[in-house]
Design an enzyme around this catalytic site. Structure first.
Site, PDB file in Angstrom:
ATOM      1  CE  LYS A 174      -2.058  -1.098   3.916  1.00  0.00           C
ATOM      2  NZ  LYS A 174      -1.490  -2.409   4.291  1.00  0.00           N
TER       3      LYS A 174
ATOM      4  NE  ARG B  33      -4.217  -0.162   9.712  1.00  0.00           N
ATOM      5  CZ  ARG B  33      -3.041  -0.713   9.487  1.00  0.00           C
ATOM      6  NH1 ARG B  33      -2.814  -1.936   9.845  1.00  0.00           N
ATOM      7  NH2 ARG B  33      -2.092  -0.025   8.929  1.00  0.00           N
TER       8      ARG B  33
ATOM      9  NE  ARG C  30       7.477  -2.624   5.917  1.00  0.00           N
ATOM     10  CZ  ARG C  30       6.143  -2.620   5.937  1.00  0.00           C
ATOM     11  NH1 ARG C  30       5.462  -2.029   4.981  1.00  0.00           N
ATOM     12  NH2 ARG C  30       5.508  -3.205   6.910  1.00  0.00           N
TER      13      ARG C  30
ATOM     14  NE  ARG D 297       6.708  -0.435   9.879  1.00  0.00           N
ATOM     15  CZ  ARG D 297       5.546  -0.578   9.262  1.00  0.00           C
ATOM     16  NH1 ARG D 297       5.364  -0.038   8.071  1.00  0.00           N
ATOM     17  NH2 ARG D 297       4.571  -1.254   9.810  1.00  0.00           N
TER      18      ARG D 297
ATOM     19  NE  ARG E  35       2.621  -5.059  11.036  1.00  0.00           N
ATOM     20  CZ  ARG E  35       3.735  -4.883  10.340  1.00  0.00           C
ATOM     21  NH1 ARG E  35       4.887  -5.349  10.813  1.00  0.00           N
ATOM     22  NH2 ARG E  35       3.711  -4.272   9.191  1.00  0.00           N
TER      23      ARG E  35
HETATM   24  P1  ADP Z   1       1.103  -2.322   7.975  1.00  0.00           P
HETATM   25  O1  ADP Z   1      -0.139  -1.956   7.200  1.00  0.00           O
HETATM   26  O2  ADP Z   1       2.157  -2.929   7.118  1.00  0.00           O
HETATM   27  O3  ADP Z   1       0.803  -3.099   9.216  1.00  0.00           O
HETATM   28  P2  ADP Z   1       1.277   0.380   8.925  1.00  0.00           P
HETATM   29  O4  ADP Z   1       2.458   1.279   8.916  1.00  0.00           O
HETATM   30  O5  ADP Z   1       0.109   0.798   8.089  1.00  0.00           O
HETATM   31  O6  ADP Z   1       1.824  -1.018   8.459  1.00  0.00           O
HETATM   32  O7  ADP Z   1       0.757   0.165  10.422  1.00  0.00           O
HETATM   33  C1  ADP Z   1       1.635  -0.185  11.467  1.00  0.00           C
HETATM   34  C2  ADP Z   1       0.876  -0.300  12.790  1.00  0.00           C
HETATM   35  O8  ADP Z   1       0.265   0.975  13.110  1.00  0.00           O
HETATM   36  C3  ADP Z   1      -0.295  -1.278  12.801  1.00  0.00           C
HETATM   37  O9  ADP Z   1       0.123  -2.589  13.091  1.00  0.00           O
HETATM   38  C4  ADP Z   1      -1.172  -0.681  13.934  1.00  0.00           C
HETATM   39  O10 ADP Z   1      -0.649  -0.995  15.204  1.00  0.00           O
HETATM   40  C5  ADP Z   1      -0.996   0.816  13.751  1.00  0.00           C
HETATM   41  N1  ADP Z   1      -2.039   1.395  12.888  1.00  0.00           N
HETATM   42  C6  ADP Z   1      -1.860   1.887  11.622  1.00  0.00           C
HETATM   43  N2  ADP Z   1      -3.017   2.353  11.106  1.00  0.00           N
HETATM   44  C7  ADP Z   1      -3.952   2.157  12.065  1.00  0.00           C
HETATM   45  C8  ADP Z   1      -5.361   2.415  12.151  1.00  0.00           C
HETATM   46  N3  ADP Z   1      -6.042   2.964  11.138  1.00  0.00           N
HETATM   47  N4  ADP Z   1      -6.005   2.058  13.298  1.00  0.00           N
HETATM   48  C9  ADP Z   1      -5.360   1.525  14.343  1.00  0.00           C
HETATM   49  N5  ADP Z   1      -4.039   1.244  14.329  1.00  0.00           N
HETATM   50  C10 ADP Z   1      -3.341   1.544  13.216  1.00  0.00           C
END
Ligand code: ADP
Length: 216
Positions: A13, A88, A127, A159, A170
């Site tokens: 994404k 989410r 990554r 990360r 996740r």
């Molecule tokens: P990925 O989609 O690869 O898990 P992200 O950088 O989008 O990576 O998200 C990393 C972490 O940030 C998630 O595992 C979650 O803990 C938190 N997070 C991101 N977006 C949201 C959201 N919309 N609602 C709640 N937690 C979120």
């Protein structure tokens, strides 16, 4: 044109939204990036957020909803946001609908990047992110080279949640809380499915074709 990029962690994404930002003058809203910025500040909130990120759980809806309202209320980004990793869960979907109405905007499409689990784990573990320019690479699938990256490779970072254990958590969170949201957008007929397993430029081509078909 507001676009939601949907898909499991590691689906690409972030990479694809960077492409869209570059070509379509859109503004990327990555809730993950916004949360990591707070973590970097080492604020009280940042410390709390880091512990949630490292467990592979979702951060509370209140925190996320405030972040999103700050952006949707900003006239500079009017109707030109790409949501990467948001919404989410159903609460976030409902809240986004409220904000979209409140600020007189529209969601044009939801692009679902589909990738199977084995590929995902390898993508997450490989990554690498460049904190200087913000680009993302992958040591297995899309390594940083002189052609695609101008910063020194010594800056590349991992990360803290990109390890096998957190990645599995996740994925579980995604399946339980995020995936069910897709039906909501499917019913609104704004959902488009994309095979996210191919090469980055091919996937991007497909995304552009869908967006082009919506513009005409
Ligand atoms: P990925 O989609 O690869 O898990 P992200 O950088 O989008 O990576 O998200 C990393 C972490 O940030 C998630 O595992 C979650 O803990 C938190 N997070 C991101 N977006 C949201 C959201 N919309 N609602 C709640 N937690 C979120």
């Amino acid at each position: 044109m507001n676009i939601i990029l949907f898909g499991p962690p590691g689906a690409g994404k972030g990479t694809q939204s960077d492409n869209l930002v570059r070509d379509l003058n859109l503004y990327k809203i990555s809730t993950g990036d916004l949360l990591r910025e707070e973590v970097k500040k080492k604020s009280v909130l940042g410390v709390k957020i880091k512990s949630i990120l490292d467990q592979g759980l979702l951060v509370s809806d209140d925190i996320i909803n405030d972040l999103i309202e700050n952006i949707l209320s900003n006239k500079n980004y009017f109707n030109r946001s790409i949501f990467d990793g948001y919404p989410r869960n159903f609460n976030q979907v409902k809240h986004l609908d409220i904000l979209i109405k409140k600020y007189n905007q529209k969601i044009y499409c939801v692009l679902n990047l589909k990738v199977n689990q084995d590929v995902i784990i390898k993508r997450i573990i490989g990554r690498q992110v460049c904190p200087k320019c913000g680009l993302t690479f992958n040591e297995f699938f899309n390594p940083s080279t002189k052609e695609n990256h101008h910063c020194d490779v010594k800056f590349l970072q991992k990360r803290s949640d990109d390890n096998e254990k957190t990645a599995k958590n996740r994925l579980e969170t995604y399946t339980k809380e995020t995936l069910p949201v897709l039906d909501y957008y499917k019913n609104q007929k704004i959902l488009y499915e994309i095979d996210g397993t191919g090469h980055i430029p091919e996937i991007y081509k497909e995304i552009r074709e869908i967006i082009h078909s919506l513009e005409t």
